[in-house]
Scaffold this motif. Structure first.
Motif, PDB file in Angstrom:
ATOM      1  N   SER A 223      -0.107  -0.786 -16.676  1.00  0.00           N
ATOM      2  CA  SER A 223      -1.016  -1.049 -17.793  1.00  0.00           C
ATOM      3  C   SER A 223      -1.170   0.146 -18.726  1.00  0.00           C
ATOM      4  N   VAL A 224      -0.896   1.367 -18.246  1.00  0.00           N
ATOM      5  CA  VAL A 224      -1.088   2.556 -19.086  1.00  0.00           C
ATOM      6  C   VAL A 224       0.237   3.194 -19.493  1.00  0.00           C
TER       7      VAL A 224
ATOM      8  N   ASP B  95       7.121  -0.761 -17.121  1.00  0.00           N
ATOM      9  CA  ASP B  95       6.963  -1.311 -18.456  1.00  0.00           C
ATOM     10  C   ASP B  95       8.300  -1.318 -19.196  1.00  0.00           C
TER      11      ASP B  95
ATOM     12  N   PRO C  62       0.154   3.312 -13.197  1.00  0.00           N
ATOM     13  CA  PRO C  62       0.019   1.850 -13.345  1.00  0.00           C
ATOM     14  C   PRO C  62       0.710   1.352 -14.610  1.00  0.00           C
TER      15      PRO C  62
ATOM     16  N   SER D  22       2.885   2.207 -21.382  1.00  0.00           N
ATOM     17  CA  SER D  22       3.278   2.117 -22.783  1.00  0.00           C
ATOM     18  C   SER D  22       2.419   3.023 -23.656  1.00  0.00           C
ATOM     19  N   GLN D  23       1.108   3.048 -23.380  1.00  0.00           N
ATOM     20  CA  GLN D  23       0.206   3.884 -24.167  1.00  0.00           C
ATOM     21  C   GLN D  23       0.537   5.364 -23.982  1.00  0.00           C
TER      22      GLN D  23
END
Length: 751
Positions: A458-459, A677, A456, A461-462
């Motif tokens: 949302s994860v 991303d 996903p 970049s982390q």
């Protein structure tokens, strides 16, 4: 001597007339469409030989024939024919009367040009072209087929033959072939991986392949490494006379536990009682690949639910068709029982006339060979697989071994052609990825970053930050600092690249709120970087930081950058040309070999008033001598010339990275990563661009092999440059994902 005119309704008819009148060796001078059909001008071959003087004189030679009358024939010999200016179709459909009759003038002109061609060839004779049968590809094909390898594997391997080796000596071509076959042979990471891993290992295979003897040999190797306490031997072969007694003798000699399973006894209960053993070796009943009970036997090994590692034994003395049938049948039985067949042992090597059929089967079926059995001695005649030695033995064909090879032009059946191509592409893909991982430190980081694109957004970049925080410990020595403004047509900024000796560059993004001096200090402290290639003259803070530490640096400059030289202000392009270059360097620049001639001037920069060394480089193509461009750099006066030259050569090698990065971003968008991303997209784009650039520049054998293999993956021959290699790398990663998905979707749940 005379030029004759022939007219027919079509090409076939007019060529028949030429052969009847002038023979099979007639020379076709020109052809054209006329109202009657097709017109050809030809002459007999023997009439050409006496030509020594000028063109044949003829009264008609004074009349000039229109040049549009004779376009060259497709099958005409290599000679110069008058050029054909563009004529509107309506004007060329009907020749004029003069065009139809004045053939003497055309003959005179053609003969004159033929004599000129003959004189040119006498001064510069054409070197004979080697026959196709003597090419490296033809020799390697004969070698593979003579050694017993299949047509399909030979075609797959030779499709990646580098152009540099097309006419290479036999030794160089054979060395390349060995590398390709070794790359396709999936060997374990450790020679004792099978035994050190422990667990339940079942030896399976046809009758007489050597399962019992191999079980004893494996047990002996285990005892020599780990002792006998953690080992148990199990025999399920109650059919063959003496099989269990033979294994019992081995167990007594080695001092290990041995269990013989009688017919009707439960293997599940027996294995449950041996759960405390570190390694259990099971010698199974030998069964033909056509035995209907084969599926039941493999299913029995998994009855207790304990994971079992199937070890297939292959007889090196068997025919290739038999070996392929054995692997296919046992593989199906394993899948039907919910197991996987991936490992094998090569037996009876000492009895095989050639190893090609065996190696061909192992490679095409994707099996991992662990051991080679070459005799009856226990355990001396069981040795771990050594890929290069095994491949060399497979290619070493004895006298008469090549007499029964298949025809060179044999092709696989059309019904299976697509699947074979797919499997071949998969093997080539895997070999390329393996070579890149072995030869390029840091390539694993690119592979891991690519995997993040399937997570996903949302994860992403982390996870990328976590990956970059655990970068491999390479000899990071230089940072290639990017311009901090978007390139034309882009909304993102090119990341900086941290360079290592032979590893893959590491893309890094600038941290917000930090100036250049702070970034310089950060990469020095965290990665140990000591040299810097800047996109422009450093600001005062960065300049002071570099000067205090006297670190080597180089700034890319434009031709119109103004400096002061000998008291006069002028641009770098206006600096006086030096009689002798300060240094000369050969390398590659944007896909072609170049000679870089460097000049040096002491200058002062207006913005700081500091003294600098200005460097100018003239890039000249090695093959043509043409000047491809001029480049300029600025370096500190305290630096050594060798440091500045090394940095500017490094900058030239990476000059195309920014352009390739923009191209990679566009291709990743098209490949389905459009929603990824932005930070991850920058990392992947810059990494792929850097890899393409590095592959194009590296002249080692492994890089040559990878370049050829990448281009062959594209399915067509193309010139090798950074842009083509980038196309192939994106194809490599997306094809790998596609094959993985096919494996997932193609799996059928057992039962």
């Amino acid at each position: 001597m005379s030029v004759q005119r022939f007219v027919g309704a079509n090409n076939r008819e007019v060529m028949r007339q030429v052969r009847v009148a002038l023979g099979e060796d007639a020379l076709i001078l020109a052809s054209r469409q006329v109202a009657e059909g097709v017109e050809i001008l030809a002459m007999a071959e023997q009439d050409v030989a006496p030509m020594t003087g000028g063109a044949v004189a003829s009264p008609a030679a004074k009349t000039t024939m229109p040049e549009a009358a004779s376009p060259p024939a497709a099958g005409s010999p290599a000679m110069s024919v008058p050029s054909t200016p563009s004529v509107p179709p309506a004007a060329s459909t009907r020749p004029s009367p003069a065009e139809e009759t004045d053939f003497s003038a055309l003959g005179s002109r053609l003969l004159s040009e033929m004599q000129g061609m003959r004189e040119l060839l006498s001064r510069h004779p054409i070197q004979p072209v080697p026959e196709a049968a003597d090419s490296a590809q033809a020799r390697l094909r004969r070698c593979l087929l003579g050694a017993g390898f299949s047509q399909r594997l030979a075609a797959e391997v030779l499709a990646g033959l580098p152009p540099e080796l097309a006419q290479a000596p036999q030794a160089a071509a054979m060395e390349w072939l060995e590398r390709q076959l070794c790359a396709r042979l999936p060997v374990p990471h450790s020679e004792f991986e099978l035994l050190d891993g422990g667990g339940l290992i079942a030896l399976i295979g046809p009758t007489g392949v050597g399962k019992t003897t191999t079980t004893g040999k494996l047990a002996a190797h285990y005892v020599m490494r780990h002792g006998g306490d953690g080992l148990a031997l199990v025999s399920t072969d109650s059919y063959r006379v003496g099989a269990q007694e033979q294994l019992r003798i081995y167990a007594e000699i080695l001092g290990v536990e041995m269990h013989a399973l009688a017919e009707g006894d439960s293997l599940e209960a027996l294995l449950a009682g041996l759960a405390h053993k570190r390694l259990v070796l099971v010698d199974t009943v030998g069964m033909s690949q056509r035995d209907q009970r084969l599926v039941e036997q493999v299913a029995q090994l998994r009855a207790g639910g304990q994971p079992v590692r199937l070890l297939l034994l292959l007889n090196a003395a068997s025919q290739g068709e038999t070996l392929a049938e054995v692997v296919e049948t046992y593989g199906k039985a394993a899948r039907a029982a919910g197991a996987r067949l991936e490992d094998c042992v090569l037996t009876k090597q000492d009895e095989a006339a050639r190893l090609g059929p065996l190696l061909d089967t192992v490679i095409r079926q994707g099996l991992r060979p662990h051991w080679v059995s070459c005799g009856q001695r226990v355990p001396e005649d069981l040795v771990p697989v050594e890929p290069r030695s095994l491949i060399r033995q497979g290619l070493a064909v004895g006298p008469g071994a090549a007499d029964d090879t298949a025809p060179l032009m044999e092709t696989p059946e059309r019904s299976e052609h697509w699947s074979r191509n797919l499997l071949g592409q998969g093997r080539a893909l895997a070999a390329t990825l393996t070579t890149l991982a072995e030869q390029l430190p840091g390539f694993a980081l690119l592979q891991q970053a690519w995997e993040l694109s399937s997570l996903p957004v949302s994860v992403q970049s982390q996870r990328l930050s976590a990956l970059c925080g655990a970068v491999p410990e390479l000899d990071w020595d230089t940072v290639l600092w990017a311009r901090q403004r978007p390139a034309p047509g882009c909304s993102w900024v090119m990341p900086d690249l941290v360079l290592a000796g032979r590893g893959l560059p590491l893309p890094l993004s600038r941290r917000s709120g930090m100036d250049l001096a702070s970034h310089l200090a950060w990469v020095a402290d965290s990665l140990g970087v000591r040299a810097h290639i800047l996109s422009g003259i450093p600001d005062p803070g960065a300049w002071q930081w570099l000067e205090e530490r006297e670190l080597p640096w180089l700034a890319v400059a434009h031709a119109n950058t103004r400096v002061r030289f000998r008291g006069e202000r002028q641009t770098l392009a206006q600096l006086p040309k030096q009689p002798e270059p300060a240094h000369s360097h050969e390398g590659r620049y944007r896909g072609q070999p170049v000679q870089v001639e460097l000049s040096r001037w002491p200058v002062t920069v207006k913005s700081s008033g500091e003294m600098l060394q200005a460097w100018g480089g003239e890039l000249r193509a090695l093959d043509s001598g043409l000047v491809l461009g001029r480049r300029y750099w600025l370096a500190p006066v305290y630096g050594e010339d060798d440091d500045s030259i090394a940095l500017l050569c490094e900058q030239l090698r990476r000059d195309e990275v920014s352009v390739l990065t923009r191209q990679a971003w566009s291709q990743l968008d098209a490949a389905g990563l459009a929603g990824t991303d932005g930070e991850l997209m920058r990392f992947l784009s810059a990494s792929l661009a850097s890899l393409a650039c590095q592959l194009e520049q590296t002249q080692a054998d492994w890089a040559m092999d990878v370049r050829a293999q990448l281009i062959s993956l594209l399915g067509r021959r193309r010139s090798c440059n950074g842009r083509v290699l980038l196309d192939a790398l994106v194809h490599l990663f997306t094809a790998r994902d596609a094959i993985r998905q096919m494996g997932i979707f193609g799996t059928v749940a057992p039962g």
